[in-house]
Motif scaffolding. Structure first.
Motif, PDB file in Angstrom:
ATOM      1  N   ASP A  24       0.837  -1.208   0.000  1.00 23.80           N
ATOM      2  CA  ASP A  24       0.000   0.000   0.000  1.00 23.80           C
ATOM      3  C   ASP A  24       0.868   1.254   0.000  1.00 23.80           C
ATOM      4  O   ASP A  24       0.592   2.202  -0.738  1.00 23.80           O
ATOM      5  CB  ASP A  24      -0.927   0.023   1.220  1.00 23.80           C
ATOM      6  CG  ASP A  24      -2.088  -0.953   1.110  1.00 23.80           C
ATOM      7  OD1 ASP A  24      -2.236  -1.597   0.054  1.00 23.80           O
ATOM      8  OD2 ASP A  24      -2.844  -1.070   2.091  1.00 23.80           O
ATOM      9  N   VAL A  25       1.914   1.253   0.794  1.00 22.77           N
ATOM     10  CA  VAL A  25       2.819   2.404   0.880  1.00 22.77           C
ATOM     11  C   VAL A  25       3.604   2.559  -0.427  1.00 22.77           C
ATOM     12  O   VAL A  25       3.702   3.659  -0.975  1.00 22.77           O
ATOM     13  CB  VAL A  25       3.783   2.261   2.081  1.00 22.77           C
ATOM     14  CG1 VAL A  25       4.830   3.362   2.084  1.00 22.77           C
ATOM     15  CG2 VAL A  25       3.005   2.247   3.380  1.00 22.77           C
ATOM     16  N   ILE A  26       4.142   1.452  -0.934  1.00 26.84           N
ATOM     17  CA  ILE A  26       4.943   1.504  -2.164  1.00 26.84           C
ATOM     18  C   ILE A  26       4.101   1.999  -3.336  1.00 26.84           C
ATOM     19  O   ILE A  26       4.522   2.874  -4.098  1.00 26.84           O
ATOM     20  CB  ILE A  26       5.547   0.112  -2.465  1.00 26.84           C
ATOM     21  CG1 ILE A  26       6.630  -0.201  -1.425  1.00 26.84           C
ATOM     22  CG2 ILE A  26       6.115   0.060  -3.888  1.00 26.84           C
ATOM     23  CD1 ILE A  26       7.180  -1.594  -1.496  1.00 26.84           C
ATOM     24  N   LEU A 145       5.743  -0.134 -13.074  1.00 31.99           N
ATOM     25  CA  LEU A 145       5.365   0.099 -11.679  1.00 31.99           C
ATOM     26  C   LEU A 145       4.370   1.244 -11.547  1.00 31.99           C
ATOM     27  O   LEU A 145       3.349   1.129 -10.863  1.00 31.99           O
ATOM     28  CB  LEU A 145       6.604   0.377 -10.824  1.00 31.99           C
ATOM     29  CG  LEU A 145       6.363   0.719  -9.352  1.00 31.99           C
ATOM     30  CD1 LEU A 145       5.773  -0.474  -8.609  1.00 31.99           C
ATOM     31  CD2 LEU A 145       7.660   1.171  -8.692  1.00 31.99           C
ATOM     32  N   VAL A 146       4.658   2.359 -12.204  1.00 34.62           N
ATOM     33  CA  VAL A 146       3.750   3.509 -12.157  1.00 34.62           C
ATOM     34  C   VAL A 146       2.384   3.108 -12.698  1.00 34.62           C
ATOM     35  O   VAL A 146       1.347   3.406 -12.094  1.00 34.62           O
ATOM     36  CB  VAL A 146       4.328   4.706 -12.956  1.00 34.62           C
ATOM     37  CG1 VAL A 146       3.273   5.784 -13.169  1.00 34.62           C
ATOM     38  CG2 VAL A 146       5.543   5.292 -12.236  1.00 34.62           C
ATOM     39  N   SER A 147       2.369   2.414 -13.808  1.00 37.41           N
ATOM     40  CA  SER A 147       1.110   2.014 -14.442  1.00 37.41           C
ATOM     41  C   SER A 147       0.329   1.035 -13.570  1.00 37.41           C
ATOM     42  O   SER A 147      -0.877   1.185 -13.375  1.00 37.41           O
ATOM     43  CB  SER A 147       1.388   1.402 -15.813  1.00 37.41           C
ATOM     44  OG  SER A 147       2.028   2.356 -16.640  1.00 37.41           O
ATOM     45  N   TYR A 148       1.016   0.025 -13.051  1.00 34.60           N
ATOM     46  CA  TYR A 148       0.346  -0.952 -12.202  1.00 34.60           C
ATOM     47  C   TYR A 148      -0.198  -0.301 -10.925  1.00 34.60           C
ATOM     48  O   TYR A 148      -1.275  -0.659 -10.441  1.00 34.60           O
ATOM     49  CB  TYR A 148       1.293  -2.103 -11.842  1.00 34.60           C
ATOM     50  CG  TYR A 148       0.659  -3.097 -10.903  1.00 34.60           C
ATOM     51  CD1 TYR A 148      -0.314  -3.976 -11.360  1.00 34.60           C
ATOM     52  CD2 TYR A 148       1.003  -3.132  -9.553  1.00 34.60           C
ATOM     53  CE1 TYR A 148      -0.922  -4.883 -10.491  1.00 34.60           C
ATOM     54  CE2 TYR A 148       0.404  -4.025  -8.691  1.00 34.60           C
ATOM     55  CZ  TYR A 148      -0.558  -4.902  -9.159  1.00 34.60           C
ATOM     56  OH  TYR A 148      -1.163  -5.777  -8.299  1.00 34.60           O
ATOM     57  N   SER A 149       0.521   0.682 -10.414  1.00 39.80           N
ATOM     58  CA  SER A 149       0.079   1.343  -9.178  1.00 39.80           C
ATOM     59  C   SER A 149      -1.286   1.996  -9.348  1.00 39.80           C
ATOM     60  O   SER A 149      -2.051   2.119  -8.398  1.00 39.80           O
ATOM     61  CB  SER A 149       1.112   2.377  -8.712  1.00 39.80           C
ATOM     62  OG  SER A 149       1.079   3.548  -9.516  1.00 39.80           O
ATOM     63  N   ARG A 150      -1.609   2.395 -10.561  1.00 41.48           N
ATOM     64  CA  ARG A 150      -2.902   3.040 -10.814  1.00 41.48           C
ATOM     65  C   ARG A 150      -4.055   2.049 -10.642  1.00 41.48           C
ATOM     66  O   ARG A 150      -5.133   2.406 -10.174  1.00 41.48           O
ATOM     67  CB  ARG A 150      -2.915   3.657 -12.216  1.00 41.48           C
ATOM     68  CG  ARG A 150      -1.755   4.595 -12.490  1.00 41.48           C
ATOM     69  CD  ARG A 150      -1.605   5.692 -11.472  1.00 41.48           C
ATOM     70  NE  ARG A 150      -2.703   6.625 -11.593  1.00 41.48           N
ATOM     71  CZ  ARG A 150      -3.134   7.434 -10.640  1.00 41.48           C
ATOM     72  NH1 ARG A 150      -2.543   7.432  -9.462  1.00 41.48           N
ATOM     73  NH2 ARG A 150      -4.135   8.245 -10.840  1.00 41.48           N
ATOM     74  N   ILE A 151      -3.825   0.798 -11.010  1.00 40.96           N
ATOM     75  CA  ILE A 151      -4.833  -0.255 -10.796  1.00 40.96           C
ATOM     76  C   ILE A 151      -4.863  -0.613  -9.313  1.00 40.96           C
ATOM     77  O   ILE A 151      -5.931  -0.676  -8.703  1.00 40.96           O
ATOM     78  CB  ILE A 151      -4.506  -1.502 -11.645  1.00 40.96           C
ATOM     79  CG1 ILE A 151      -4.486  -1.152 -13.127  1.00 40.96           C
ATOM     80  CG2 ILE A 151      -5.517  -2.618 -11.364  1.00 40.96           C
ATOM     81  CD1 ILE A 151      -3.876  -2.224 -14.023  1.00 40.96           C
ATOM     82  N   TYR A 152      -3.708  -0.843  -8.748  1.00 37.00           N
ATOM     83  CA  TYR A 152      -3.584  -1.211  -7.339  1.00 37.00           C
ATOM     84  C   TYR A 152      -4.265  -0.178  -6.441  1.00 37.00           C
ATOM     85  O   TYR A 152      -4.946  -0.525  -5.485  1.00 37.00           O
ATOM     86  CB  TYR A 152      -2.105  -1.332  -6.975  1.00 37.00           C
ATOM     87  CG  TYR A 152      -1.850  -1.809  -5.564  1.00 37.00           C
ATOM     88  CD1 TYR A 152      -1.569  -3.142  -5.306  1.00 37.00           C
ATOM     89  CD2 TYR A 152      -1.877  -0.925  -4.480  1.00 37.00           C
ATOM     90  CE1 TYR A 152      -1.325  -3.588  -4.018  1.00 37.00           C
ATOM     91  CE2 TYR A 152      -1.640  -1.358  -3.193  1.00 37.00           C
ATOM     92  CZ  TYR A 152      -1.366  -2.688  -2.963  1.00 37.00           C
ATOM     93  OH  TYR A 152      -1.134  -3.117  -1.683  1.00 37.00           O
TER      94      TYR A 152
END
Length: 188
Positions: A24-26, A145-152
């Motif tokens: 969550d933090v990452i 990572l940036v892209s996946y974080s948007r889904i996460y």
């Protein structure tokens, strides 16, 4: 079309549901544009060292690239398609994991974060010489990572990110080719 939307929603729920306190933090920070300023500064120094006076042209090209990616994603496509973000979808209201960053704007198709990240990554991967292959891999991982974080983080469906990545890749390639056209016979 409904079948594709259902698959997209199911994939979103799968990836968004894989959260824990550590990630969550990452993922929160991976989505924060200001967090990446040290990386941008390092890239700036590398570009200036490699291309000296020609770095001005490279930096102008990057500015044009980010403007194209961002304006296409944030204004042209989002305002035309008007697809609700998962964080604003009433049917998903109590089912998604939303990060501390909040729900974002109303519309999500396509992700400007993903378009910008993949645009810059593609441009730099094509630009940098072979001695920087390690950096090319790091930039690709950063874009993913940036892209996946948007889904996460609950603000984009997978299709928002995938289509945005394609847009970024196309613009990154186009801007690199234009740079070559305007700076022929150079080391760029």
């Amino acid at each position: 079309m409904d079948k594709l939307k259902n698959i997209d929603s199911e994939l979103f729920m799968f990836f968004n549901g894989k959260h824990n306190a550590f990630f969550d933090v990452i993922m929160y920070w991976a989505s924060d544009k200001l967090f990446w300023f040290p990386l941008y500064f390092i890239l700036l120094l590398i570009i200036i060292k490699l291309y000296k006076k020609k770095s001005i042209g490279v930096l102008i090209a990057i500015g044009i690239l980010i403007t194209l990616c961002d304006q296409t994603a944030s204004h042209l496509i989002k305002n035309t398609v008007k697809r609700l973000r998962p964080s604003h979808e009433p049917a998903l209201e109590n089912l998604i994991h939303l990060s501390e960053a909040g729900p974002g704007g109303q519309y999500g198709f396509v992700s400007s974060h993903a378009a910008n990240a993949f645009g810059l990554a593609t441009f730099l991967i094509l630009l940098l010489p072979k001695q920087f292959n390690w950096l090319k891999w790091a930039i690709l991982i950063w874009a993913i990572l940036v892209s996946y974080s948007r889904i996460y983080n609950g603000v984009h469906y997978p299709s928002d990110v995938i289509v945005a990545a394609i847009i970024g890749i196309l613009y990154g390639y186009l801007v690199k080719m234009l740079l070559l056209k305007f700076q022929p016979n150079s080391r760029i």
